[in-house]
Design a protein around this motif. Structure first.
Motif, PDB file in Angstrom:
ATOM      1  N   LEU A   1      29.783  51.509  39.438  1.00  0.00           N
ATOM      2  CA  LEU A   1      30.576  50.271  39.406  1.00  0.00           C
ATOM      3  C   LEU A   1      31.720  50.340  40.418  1.00  0.00           C
ATOM      4  CD1 LEU A   1      30.716  49.500  35.582  1.00  0.00           C
ATOM      5  CD2 LEU A   1      29.647  48.088  37.351  1.00  0.00           C
ATOM      6  N   ALA A   2      32.368  51.501  40.503  1.00  0.00           N
ATOM      7  CA  ALA A   2      33.438  51.660  41.495  1.00  0.00           C
ATOM      8  C   ALA A   2      32.888  51.549  42.911  1.00  0.00           C
ATOM      9  CB  ALA A   2      34.134  53.007  41.304  1.00  0.00           C
ATOM     10  N   ALA A   3      31.682  52.087  43.139  1.00  0.00           N
ATOM     11  CA  ALA A   3      31.058  51.964  44.459  1.00  0.00           C
ATOM     12  C   ALA A   3      30.766  50.502  44.783  1.00  0.00           C
ATOM     13  CB  ALA A   3      29.762  52.780  44.504  1.00  0.00           C
ATOM     14  N   ALA A   4      30.341  49.731  43.780  1.00  0.00           N
ATOM     15  CA  ALA A   4      30.105  48.302  44.000  1.00  0.00           C
ATOM     16  C   ALA A   4      31.395  47.579  44.362  1.00  0.00           C
ATOM     17  CB  ALA A   4      29.476  47.680  42.756  1.00  0.00           C
ATOM     18  N   VAL A   5      32.499  47.969  43.728  1.00  0.00           N
ATOM     19  CA  VAL A   5      33.803  47.375  44.045  1.00  0.00           C
ATOM     20  C   VAL A   5      34.184  47.699  45.489  1.00  0.00           C
ATOM     21  CG1 VAL A   5      36.272  47.454  43.529  1.00  0.00           C
ATOM     22  CG2 VAL A   5      34.607  47.339  41.664  1.00  0.00           C
ATOM     23  N   LEU A   6      33.982  48.956  45.912  1.00  0.00           N
ATOM     24  CA  LEU A   6      34.335  49.355  47.275  1.00  0.00           C
ATOM     25  C   LEU A   6      33.424  48.693  48.313  1.00  0.00           C
ATOM     26  CD1 LEU A   6      35.082  53.122  46.603  1.00  0.00           C
ATOM     27  CD2 LEU A   6      36.714  51.417  47.460  1.00  0.00           C
ATOM     28  N   ALA A   7      32.131  48.548  47.990  1.00  0.00           N
ATOM     29  CA  ALA A   7      31.228  47.837  48.901  1.00  0.00           C
ATOM     30  C   ALA A   7      31.666  46.381  49.050  1.00  0.00           C
ATOM     31  CB  ALA A   7      29.790  47.911  48.385  1.00  0.00           C
ATOM     32  N   THR A   8      32.135  45.792  47.952  1.00  0.00           N
ATOM     33  CA  THR A   8      32.644  44.419  48.016  1.00  0.00           C
ATOM     34  C   THR A   8      33.932  44.358  48.828  1.00  0.00           C
ATOM     35  OG1 THR A   8      31.666  43.936  45.848  1.00  0.00           O
ATOM     36  CG2 THR A   8      33.386  42.446  46.636  1.00  0.00           C
ATOM     37  N   ALA A   9      34.797  45.367  48.680  1.00  0.00           N
ATOM     38  CA  ALA A   9      36.020  45.412  49.487  1.00  0.00           C
ATOM     39  C   ALA A   9      35.677  45.478  50.975  1.00  0.00           C
ATOM     40  CB  ALA A   9      36.867  46.622  49.087  1.00  0.00           C
ATOM     41  N   ALA A  10      34.669  46.281  51.310  1.00  0.00           N
ATOM     42  CA  ALA A  10      34.232  46.352  52.707  1.00  0.00           C
ATOM     43  C   ALA A  10      33.717  44.993  53.171  1.00  0.00           C
ATOM     44  CB  ALA A  10      33.142  47.418  52.855  1.00  0.00           C
ATOM     45  N   GLU A  11      32.970  44.309  52.310  1.00  0.00           N
ATOM     46  CA  GLU A  11      32.458  42.975  52.660  1.00  0.00           C
ATOM     47  C   GLU A  11      33.596  41.984  52.880  1.00  0.00           C
ATOM     48  OE1 GLU A  11      30.171  39.243  50.509  1.00  0.00           O
ATOM     49  OE2 GLU A  11      29.932  41.256  49.675  1.00  0.00           O
ATOM     50  N   LEU A  12      34.620  42.042  52.030  1.00  0.00           N
ATOM     51  CA  LEU A  12      35.758  41.130  52.167  1.00  0.00           C
ATOM     52  C   LEU A  12      36.441  41.301  53.521  1.00  0.00           C
ATOM     53  CD1 LEU A  12      37.290  41.519  48.597  1.00  0.00           C
ATOM     54  CD2 LEU A  12      36.300  39.436  49.532  1.00  0.00           C
ATOM     55  N   VAL A  13      36.593  42.546  53.937  1.00  0.00           N
ATOM     56  CA  VAL A  13      37.227  42.824  55.227  1.00  0.00           C
ATOM     57  C   VAL A  13      36.320  42.416  56.374  1.00  0.00           C
ATOM     58  CG1 VAL A  13      38.075  44.654  56.733  1.00  0.00           C
ATOM     59  CG2 VAL A  13      38.638  44.691  54.304  1.00  0.00           C
ATOM     60  N   ARG A  14      35.055  42.790  56.271  1.00  0.00           N
ATOM     61  CA  ARG A  14      34.111  42.505  57.361  1.00  0.00           C
ATOM     62  C   ARG A  14      33.915  41.011  57.580  1.00  0.00           C
ATOM     63  NH1 ARG A  14      29.215  40.148  56.070  1.00  0.00           N
ATOM     64  NH2 ARG A  14      28.758  41.776  54.556  1.00  0.00           N
ATOM     65  N   SER A  15      33.911  40.241  56.498  1.00  0.00           N
ATOM     66  CA  SER A  15      33.606  38.820  56.624  1.00  0.00           C
ATOM     67  C   SER A  15      34.649  38.074  57.449  1.00  0.00           C
ATOM     68  CB  SER A  15      33.489  38.186  55.233  1.00  0.00           C
ATOM     69  OG  SER A  15      34.717  38.256  54.544  1.00  0.00           O
ATOM     70  N   VAL A  16      35.884  38.588  57.499  1.00  0.00           N
ATOM     71  CA  VAL A  16      36.906  37.921  58.314  1.00  0.00           C
ATOM     72  C   VAL A  16      37.099  38.611  59.661  1.00  0.00           C
ATOM     73  CG1 VAL A  16      38.148  36.907  56.389  1.00  0.00           C
ATOM     74  CG2 VAL A  16      38.723  39.208  57.103  1.00  0.00           C
TER      75      VAL A  16
END
Length: 417
Positions: free
Chosen positions: A314-329
């Motif tokens: 679950l923590a890895a999913a949160v970090l993958a989402t954090a990476a997505e949030l940064v990458r998308s902008v």
């Protein structure tokens, strides 16, 4: 545009959830044929972005975007009657070509409409896209629960209908005048500036095109691993849970829920912190840090028992989402700002290939190399992405420096007779 994007992604979510089962149980394809079908569509999608960018330099973006939606409408309707595998291969490939082209044209059109507010629009875009995917997946679940041939056909028609409605919404959206992607050259001084002949960044680069601009191609090449969060979240984490941990399989849907909720809640806040090209370049390094931490958690998840593995995943999913949030902008902002203003459409079409290539190669990399190597494979992947993110950051900042120097260089007066 945001409503159009939500409906587009809702239709895409319906098809994504139902296509494999439709090909298997309705058309009667075996696993190998389905894999070939999806692989061919991914390859066709790689060509969609540069083709869309090339056409956008020559024709109105809005008209091209409407055409891409209508193309997808037509090919999806063909899927209702085509059963021959060779013809189906062609139809699916053209559908995916139109899909990737539409997404590139959508961002080009949004770049024109949003102007300097690209980061804010990108945040709203990501939120509406995730909401659309969730809505589409929910609608697909109803059809899949029924499971009849008619139910699958209704799902395909729902996806096709979404493209028709989206085309109508785009048609009603006005393109602003005087804020296009192509602007007049600033002056001959830009053609021979500090960037040098190998990496021109003004009209010289525009005249040569993106395929001969080594600096921009370097950015696009390095941007491919900066999209791996998509494959890690959608493929890597679920397969690692099933094959290498004791975590319950029922945890897999929670990864999508975590991703959707966090993107909707946090995307605007993240975008507010990435408003300039230099901030976007700095955010690339944060992408590398988040991806490395995600991979490190996955490497250790197998040794944690049921509860430890569940928490780590679950923590890895949160970090993958954090990476997505940064990458998308950061990714799109840099793609726009590093391209010559005189030919942004064709340049952004090439930049769009990064995501398409990742979608084709990322799953193979994870399943055939990373997970096959075990925990060491995850650590190697995280280290590689973190290192490449630093290279991307440095390369982007150097190109931005050259662009700024060119902008400060006064134009050379035209020689008199």
């Amino acid at each position: 545009m945001l409503l159009a994007q939500l409906l587009d992604r809702a239709g895409t979510g319906v098809w994504a959830a139902a296509c494999v089962l439709y090909f298997t149980f309705v058309i009667g394809l075996d696993a190998g044929q389905v894999g070939l079908l999806l692989g061919a569509s991914g390859v066709a999608g790689i060509a969609g972005s540069p083709l869309a960018g090339h056409l956008a330099d020559r024709f109105p973006v809005r008209s091209l975007l409407i055409g891409a939606h209508l193309l997808r409408l037509g090919t999806l309707c063909l899927m209702l009657v085509v059963t021959d595998f060779a013809l189906l291969l062609l139809v699916v490939a053209v559908t995916h070509l139109g899909d990737r082209g539409a997404k590139t044209l959508e961002m080009l059109f949004a770049t024109r409409v949003a102007g300097d507010r690209r980061a804010t629009y990108q945040a709203l875009s990501r939120s509406s896209a995730n909401a659309g995917y969730a809505l589409g997946a929910g609608l697909a679940a109803i059809g899949l629960a029924v499971g009849t041939r008619g139910a699958y056909q209704v799902l395909i028609l729902a996806d096709a209908l979404s493209f028709l409605v989206v085309a109508a919404l785009v048609w009603r959206t006005k393109e602003p005048r005087g804020r296009g992607l192509v602007v007049p050259p600033a002056g001959p001084a830009e053609a021979t500036g500090p960037a040098g002949p190998a990496e021109a960044t003004g009209p010289a680069a525009a005249a040569r095109g993106p395929w001969r601009d080594r600096g921009y191609l370097r950015f696009v090449l390095l941007d491919i691993p900066m999209h791996l969060d998509d494959s890690i979240l959608g493929i890597g984490i679920p397969l690692w849970l099933v094959g290498r941990t004791e975590a319950p399989h029922e945890l897999i849907p929670a990864f999508l829920v975590v991703n959707t909720v966090l993107v909707v809640l946090l995307q605007l806040q993240v975008s507010a912190r990435v408003e300039t090209a230099r901030q976007a370049a700095g955010a690339v390094a944060l992408y590398g840090v988040a991806t490395f931490a995600c991979c490190a958690l996955l490497a250790g998840a197998g040794a944690g028992g049921v509860w430890g593995a569940s928490a780590a995943l679950l923590a890895a999913a949160v970090l993958a989402t954090a990476a997505e949030l940064v990458r998308s902008v950061s990714s799109w902002e840099l793609a726009v700002r590093l391209a010559p203003k005189e030919a942004r459409a064709s340049y952004l079409g090439v930049a769009g290939m990064a995501q398409s290539v990742q979608k084709s190669a990322g799953p193979l990399l994870l399943t055939g190399v990373v997970m096959a190597a075990g925990p060491a494979g995850w650590l190697a992947l995280g280290t590689a992405v973190a290192g490449l993110s630093l290279v991307q950051r440095r390369s982007s900042l150097r190109r931005l420096d050259r662009l700024e120097r060119l902008e400060r260089t006064p134009p050379v007066p035209a020689a008199s007779g």
